[in-house]
Design a protein around this motif. Structure first.
Motif, PDB file in Angstrom:
ATOM      1  N   ILE A   1       0.729  -1.034  -0.039  1.00 12.35           N
ATOM      2  CA  ILE A   1      -0.060  -0.113   0.034  1.00 12.35           C
ATOM      3  C   ILE A   1       1.032   1.373   0.179  1.00 12.35           C
ATOM      4  N   VAL A   2       0.743   2.148  -0.918  1.00  9.64           N
ATOM      5  CA  VAL A   2       1.661   3.280  -1.007  1.00  9.64           C
ATOM      6  C   VAL A   2       0.743   4.700  -1.041  1.00  9.64           C
ATOM      7  N   ASP A   3       1.487   5.873  -0.723  1.00 16.00           N
ATOM      8  CA  ASP A   3       0.986   6.975  -0.469  1.00 16.00           C
ATOM      9  C   ASP A   3       0.765   7.530  -1.888  1.00 16.00           C
ATOM     10  N   PRO A   4      -0.423   7.752  -2.240  1.00 18.43           N
ATOM     11  CA  PRO A   4      -0.620   8.042  -3.695  1.00 18.43           C
ATOM     12  C   PRO A   4       0.093   9.560  -4.089  1.00 18.43           C
ATOM     13  N   ALA A   5       0.370  10.142  -3.396  1.00 18.79           N
ATOM     14  CA  ALA A   5       0.918  11.583  -3.417  1.00 18.79           C
ATOM     15  C   ALA A   5       2.396  11.611  -3.556  1.00 18.79           C
ATOM     16  N   THR A   6       2.912  10.610  -2.869  1.00 17.93           N
ATOM     17  CA  THR A   6       4.510  10.522  -2.719  1.00 17.93           C
ATOM     18  C   THR A   6       5.200   9.264  -3.304  1.00 17.93           C
ATOM     19  N   GLY A   7       4.291   8.195  -3.260  1.00 13.94           N
ATOM     20  CA  GLY A   7       4.774   6.954  -3.666  1.00 13.94           C
ATOM     21  C   GLY A   7       5.442   6.220  -2.492  1.00 13.94           C
ATOM     22  N   ALA A   8       5.580   6.669  -1.315  1.00 13.72           N
ATOM     23  CA  ALA A   8       6.159   6.094  -0.350  1.00 13.72           C
ATOM     24  C   ALA A   8       5.253   4.782   0.232  1.00 13.72           C
ATOM     25  N   PRO A   9       5.835   3.753   0.649  1.00 17.26           N
ATOM     26  CA  PRO A   9       5.024   2.546   1.067  1.00 17.26           C
ATOM     27  C   PRO A   9       4.502   2.755   2.437  1.00 17.26           C
ATOM     28  N   ASN A  10       3.324   2.481   2.522  1.00 15.54           N
ATOM     29  CA  ASN A  10       2.634   2.561   3.949  1.00 15.54           C
ATOM     30  C   ASN A  10       2.597   1.162   4.750  1.00 15.54           C
ATOM     31  N   ALA A  11       2.414   0.235   3.831  1.00 17.22           N
ATOM     32  CA  ALA A  11       2.395  -1.224   4.287  1.00 17.22           C
ATOM     33  C   ALA A  11       3.074  -2.346   3.132  1.00 17.22           C
ATOM     34  N   VAL A  12       3.414  -3.376   3.886  1.00 17.45           N
ATOM     35  CA  VAL A  12       3.579  -4.621   3.238  1.00 17.45           C
ATOM     36  C   VAL A  12       2.577  -5.396   3.593  1.00 17.45           C
ATOM     37  N   LEU A  13       1.904  -6.348   2.401  1.00 16.20           N
ATOM     38  CA  LEU A  13       1.034  -7.142   2.754  1.00 16.20           C
ATOM     39  C   LEU A  13       1.302  -8.457   2.352  1.00 16.20           C
ATOM     40  N   ASP A  14       0.602  -9.574   2.566  1.00 20.57           N
ATOM     41  CA  ASP A  14       0.717 -10.926   2.101  1.00 20.57           C
ATOM     42  C   ASP A  14       1.943 -11.673   2.294  1.00 20.57           C
ATOM     43  N   TRP A  15       1.910 -11.848   3.561  1.00 20.49           N
ATOM     44  CA  TRP A  15       3.238 -12.576   4.098  1.00 20.49           C
ATOM     45  C   TRP A  15       3.229 -14.087   3.949  1.00 20.49           C
ATOM     46  N   GLU A  16       2.273 -14.734   3.376  1.00 21.65           N
ATOM     47  CA  GLU A  16       1.942 -16.226   3.515  1.00 21.65           C
ATOM     48  C   GLU A  16       3.146 -17.102   2.959  1.00 21.65           C
ATOM     49  N   LEU A  17       3.883 -16.278   2.072  1.00 27.53           N
ATOM     50  CA  LEU A  17       5.220 -17.359   1.491  1.00 27.53           C
ATOM     51  C   LEU A  17       6.568 -17.150   2.154  1.00 27.53           C
ATOM     52  N   SER A  18       6.432 -16.059   3.315  1.00 26.48           N
ATOM     53  CA  SER A  18       7.536 -15.989   3.927  1.00 26.48           C
ATOM     54  C   SER A  18       8.457 -16.893   4.656  1.00 26.48           C
ATOM     55  N   THR A  19       9.679 -16.799   4.647  1.00 25.36           N
ATOM     56  CA  THR A  19      10.617 -17.978   5.008  1.00 25.36           C
ATOM     57  C   THR A  19      11.878 -17.605   5.279  1.00 25.36           C
ATOM     58  N   LEU A  20      12.629 -18.221   5.781  1.00 26.87           N
ATOM     59  CA  LEU A  20      14.036 -17.883   5.979  1.00 26.87           C
ATOM     60  C   LEU A  20      14.968 -18.211   4.775  1.00 26.87           C
ATOM     61  N   GLY A  21      15.890 -17.483   4.187  1.00 24.42           N
ATOM     62  CA  GLY A  21      16.355 -17.608   3.024  1.00 24.42           C
ATOM     63  C   GLY A  21      17.282 -16.523   2.550  1.00 24.42           C
ATOM     64  N   ASP A  22      17.742 -16.824   1.267  1.00 22.67           N
ATOM     65  CA  ASP A  22      18.821 -15.823   0.438  1.00 22.67           C
ATOM     66  C   ASP A  22      17.959 -14.678   0.040  1.00 22.67           C
ATOM     67  N   PRO A  23      18.273 -13.317   0.531  1.00 26.92           N
ATOM     68  CA  PRO A  23      17.569 -12.493   0.217  1.00 26.92           C
ATOM     69  C   PRO A  23      17.583 -11.869  -1.231  1.00 26.92           C
ATOM     70  N   ILE A  24      18.624 -12.342  -2.018  1.00 18.96           N
ATOM     71  CA  ILE A  24      18.635 -12.038  -3.456  1.00 18.96           C
ATOM     72  C   ILE A  24      17.365 -12.776  -4.182  1.00 18.96           C
ATOM     73  N   ALA A  25      16.933 -13.791  -3.555  1.00 21.91           N
ATOM     74  CA  ALA A  25      15.880 -14.324  -3.959  1.00 21.91           C
ATOM     75  C   ALA A  25      14.571 -13.510  -4.268  1.00 21.91           C
ATOM     76  N   ASP A  26      14.471 -12.685  -3.135  1.00 22.31           N
ATOM     77  CA  ASP A  26      13.347 -11.579  -3.196  1.00 22.31           C
ATOM     78  C   ASP A  26      13.499 -10.588  -4.176  1.00 22.31           C
ATOM     79  N   LEU A  27      14.530 -10.230  -4.539  1.00 14.42           N
ATOM     80  CA  LEU A  27      15.008  -9.189  -5.384  1.00 14.42           C
ATOM     81  C   LEU A  27      14.463  -9.973  -6.551  1.00 14.42           C
ATOM     82  N   GLY A  28      14.814 -11.245  -7.059  1.00 16.55           N
ATOM     83  CA  GLY A  28      14.620 -12.011  -8.242  1.00 16.55           C
ATOM     84  C   GLY A  28      13.197 -12.000  -8.325  1.00 16.55           C
ATOM     85  N   THR A  29      12.236 -12.255  -7.421  1.00 18.00           N
ATOM     86  CA  THR A  29      10.699 -12.284  -7.472  1.00 18.00           C
ATOM     87  C   THR A  29      10.204 -11.008  -7.678  1.00 18.00           C
ATOM     88  N   THR A  30      10.624  -9.913  -6.996  1.00 14.73           N
ATOM     89  CA  THR A  30      10.351  -8.583  -7.451  1.00 14.73           C
ATOM     90  C   THR A  30      10.667  -8.033  -8.964  1.00 14.73           C
TER      91      THR A  30
END
Length: 352
Positions: free
Chosen positions: A211-240
């Motif tokens: 969820i972002v601020d429509p005026a600035t684009g700043a993130p207000n909240a990150v949602l949907d954590w159901e696939l979260s785990t412990l792992g390699d952070p570059i994997a998240d960048l790959g997903t993005t």
């Protein structure tokens, strides 16, 4: 017991958790999500909350675990990762036949439709993209042991775990034979990188899950954590990046908003993340391809759930066999761009 949500019982439960609920609750399904079902709760005074529950019907083992998602959100409440405030985890059968997570409603905009993306100024679009990967770096800076998530998942090599898990998901929910997806699996298995750092991994980090601020684009909240785990952070960048198409690419079945003017290109997104996190991107080719491969498997699973129970269909529509194939083709094109594989048409000709 109700098959979805009982607003009367839910209102009673929320009051018991300390929520100031005035009168009755209405519950309306919202969002473009194809996985856990999301409901906007509104009381008679106009106060709003969000409830999340698993989809209807038979579920794969370990999938759609909202209790686990609650644990992660609870651990992040006092970090600098922007997440909704929690009301609690409801496991009362009078409310629903499955656990339900209830949380605050966060004001802002979810860029999950083209008309929403088109309404943003190009400078805001750029801020949305760069803010997305900066927020990802904040997630990866969380000390999992300090916040109580050190035992969230195995600490064994993440690439092997991901390949095992999603191959099994595909086998359990496949809607048809897909030899080119199986060949892509073999390609990934042949290019597993050395294990990297270990961090909290969101697992499904893209613009539609913020969820972002429509005026600035700043993130207000990150949602949907159901696939979260412990792992390699570059994997998240790959997903993005897997969810971030670029102008000039043929449609791949992913959300096309990032192709609009103003949104940064993938190479700029990657550079911004690596600068903010101080990490090395040597394994990004593998994780980017795996991210697109995983999207294809997720979409095939969504297609299976809707075939099994049409009530699971999101209002935005559902993946089709054609869009799933387009995503597989895109994975091959990304792999070819990194020098890991042939273009998909060459692959098909060789294997016809």
């Amino acid at each position: 017991m109700t098959a979805v949500l009982d607003p009367v019982a839910l209102a009673q439960w929320m009051r018991a958790q300390g929520a100031q609920v005035t009168g009755g609750l209405s519950a309306v399904r919202v969002g473009q999500g194809q996985s856990n079902l999301i409901y906007l709760l509104t009381d008679e005074a106009g106060a709003r909350w969000i409830a999340r529950r698993p989809p209807l019907g038979e579920l794969l083992a370990s999938a759609h675990d909202v209790a686990r998602e609650y644990r992660i959100l609870h651990a992040l409440q006092d970090t600098d990762v922007p997440v909704p405030r929690l009301v609690g985890l409801c496991e009362e059968e009078a409310v629903a036949d499955v656990p339900v997570v209830v949380m605050s409603h966060v004001d802002g905009t979810v860029v999950d439709r083209m008309d929403v993306a088109e309404s943003l100024d190009p400078t805001v679009r750029r801020a949305v993209g760069l803010g997305l990967v900066r927020t990802l770096a904040r997630i990866h800076s969380v000390d999992v042991d300090t916040v109580g998530l050190g035992d969230l998942a195995s600490r064994s090599p993440y690439a092997e775990r991901q390949l095992r898990r999603w191959t099994r998901q595909f086998e359990d929910s496949r809607t048809r034979d897909r030899p080119d997806l199986e060949a892509l699996t073999a390609l990934l298995q042949a290019n597993i990188p050395p294990a990297g750092d270990l961090s909290l991994v969101h697992g499904d980090f893209h613009v539609c899950n913020t969820i972002v601020d429509p005026a600035t684009g700043a993130p207000n909240a990150v949602l949907d954590w159901e696939l979260s785990t412990l792992g390699d952070p570059i994997a998240d960048l790959g997903t993005t990046l897997a969810y971030w198409p670029q102008a000039g690419e043929r449609p791949s079945g992913t959300f096309a908003a990032p192709t609009l003017p103003g949104f940064p290109r993938r190479e700029e997104m990657a550079a911004e993340y690596l600068s903010a996190s101080g990490r090395d991107g040597a394994s990004l080719a593998f994780w980017h391809v795996l991210g697109v491969w995983k999207i294809a498997i997720i979409c095939d699973g969504v297609h299976r759930r809707v075939l099994d129970n049409p009530a699971n269909a999101a209002t935005s529509g559902v993946p089709t066999p054609e869009s799933i194939q387009a995503t597989i083709d895109h994975a091959w094109e990304i792999a070819a761009g990194y020098g890991l594989a042939e273009q998909p048409l060459l692959f098909r000709a060789r294997n016809a």
